[in-house]
Design an enzyme around this catalytic site. Structure first.
Site, short mmCIF file in Angstrom:
data_model
loop_
_atom_site.label_atom_id
_atom_site.label_comp_id
_atom_site.label_asym_id
_atom_site.label_seq_id
_atom_site.Cartn_x
_atom_site.Cartn_y
_atom_site.Cartn_z
CG HIS A 200 -0.50 0.27 2.51
ND1 HIS A 200 -0.56 1.52 3.08
CD2 HIS A 200 0.10 -0.53 3.42
CE1 HIS A 200 -0.05 1.47 4.30
NE2 HIS A 200 0.37 0.24 4.53
CB CYS A 325 2.04 4.38 13.77
SG CYS A 325 2.46 3.72 12.18
#
Ligand SMILES: *Cc1c(COP(=O)(O)O)cnc(C)c1O
Length: 386
Positions: A200, A325
């Protein structure tokens, strides 16, 4: 104005050609690659052709490619399965700027008896090769150093790191999720034993990745997922054929357009950097030259990175403070702290990562919006004096 996406290090859109290649594998060619009938053979063929494409792109053999659910899983398999299968050695060397998938796996293994050395980096975030050499002992099993950093884009000299590991008989793993298709990778020439990849980040689908495991290393790796024995017995589970086909298509396109895309992104990145550094008390993080073609990361003194990201979002510009993240936690980035930045400065970071479809017009627009945003935020800051 249309929204502008400058967060390609977090994820990329699935390319139209990739989606088109994937679609038949949902409702028409839906076979299980392990079935003996025509449906199964069709799926098996697509699986093995995809494996060849990905192997070819890094000068590996098809049987050295293990499909996984992404970069995080590949990092986990590489480090954990090597550690659990070779308990006579318990020392792992990594760096302070690794992705959380590597850092938190190492921290977990410390509770299981591993000794982990976290190498420092210099102010440009480059590993010191002498420090690496000195850290290796007869107990050292693995060196895991990322190829390119996801926050600041610094590219390490993995060929030299790999050579040191070879000479000392230590296994070398590299997380190449960010560098794949932006830097040339040759696992043989660069002495790489294991390498993590993800689809991705290169215009493929989410939830698919690969772990390269060199032929000689494979027997040292234990089973990560027990089951029917898929992926050479290392990672069982019915293969995600559509995802894998999409991954391979994305690789095929990225290799075909390698020079064109990277040249374009590098030119735009340099214009972006030049423009942003005109804003007073603004600094570029990472190495000025040894950085990914699409990465720009800045510190704006006296403002919070989150504030800038919100203001840019209001204006339709998607950016990030660091890694996707860590951007939800308000802790300063571990990468910027490892460079020696003060926590208050590390809070003021902004990451802009380009993609192959960004334009000069978009960059000009972002520069205008960004300098205004920084100016407004600074006016509201008690520490900023005009
Ligand atoms: C995105 C990323 C990962 C995680 O990959 P996923 O496929 O999202 O699990 C790991 N390492 C680096 C350097 C990354 O940028």
């Amino acid at each position: 104005m249309k929204r502008i996406y400058l967060d390609h290090a977090a994820t990329t859109p699935v390319a139209k050609e990739v989606l088109a290649a994937m679609l038949p594998y949902f409702s028409e060619k839906y076979g299980n690659a392990n079935s003996l009938h025509a449906y199964g053979r069709e799926a098996k063929q697509a699986l093995e052709k995809s494996r060849e494409t990905i192997a070819g792109s890094i000068n590996a053999l098809p049987e050295e490619i293990i499909f996984t659910s992404g970069g995080t899983e590949s990092d986990n398999i590489a480090i954990k399965e090597l550690f659990f299968t070779n308990r006579e050695k318990n020392h792992i060397i990594t760096s302070k700027i690794e992705h959380d998938a590597v850092l938190n796996t190492c921290k977990f293994l410390e509770n299981m008896g591993a000794k982990v050395t976290y190498l420092d980096v210099d102010k440009y975030s480059i590993i010191n090769l002498d420090q690496l050499k000195n850290a290796i002992t007869e107990k050292t099993l693995l060196v895991s150093i990322m190829h390119a950093n996801n926050e600041i884009g610094t590219v390490q000299d993995i060929e030299k790191i790999g050579k040191i590991c070879r000479e000392r008989n230590v296994i070398f793993h590299t997380d190449a999720v960010q560098s794949y298709c932006k830097e040339r990778i040759d696992v043989k020439k660069q002495n790489i034993d294991m390498m993590s990849l993800s689809a991705h980040k290169i215009y493929g689908p989410k939830g698919v990745g690969a772990l390269y495991v060199g032929k000689g290393i494979k027997k040292k790796i234990g089973t990560f997922l027990h089951g029917g024995g898929h992926e050479f017995g290392l990672r069982s589970g019915t293969e995600n054929i559509a995802g894998i086909v999409g991954f391979a298509k994305a690789v095929e396109i990225a290799q075909r357009d390698f020079e064109k895309n990277n040249k374009k992104m590098r030119t735009l990145r340099d214009e972006l950097i030049k423009g942003v550094l005109k804003i007073p008390e603004t600094f570029l993080n990472g190495h000025p030259a040894k950085r990914l073609s699409n990465n720009a990361n800045f510190i704006f003194k006296y403002v919070e990175g989150e504030g800038i990201v919100m203001k840019l979002d209001d204006k339709g510009v998607a950016a990030s403070t660091g890694s996707a993240c860590s951007s939800k936690s308000l802790k300063p980035s571990h990468v910027l702290l490892a460079l020696g930045l003060k926590p208050e400065d590390a809070h003021g970071s902004l990451r802009l990562t380009l993609g192959k479809d960004n334009t000069k017009k978009e960059i000009d627009h972002v520069l205008a919006v960004l300098s205004k945003a920084v100016e407004e935020l600074r006016k509201a800051s008690p520490f900023w004096r005009k």
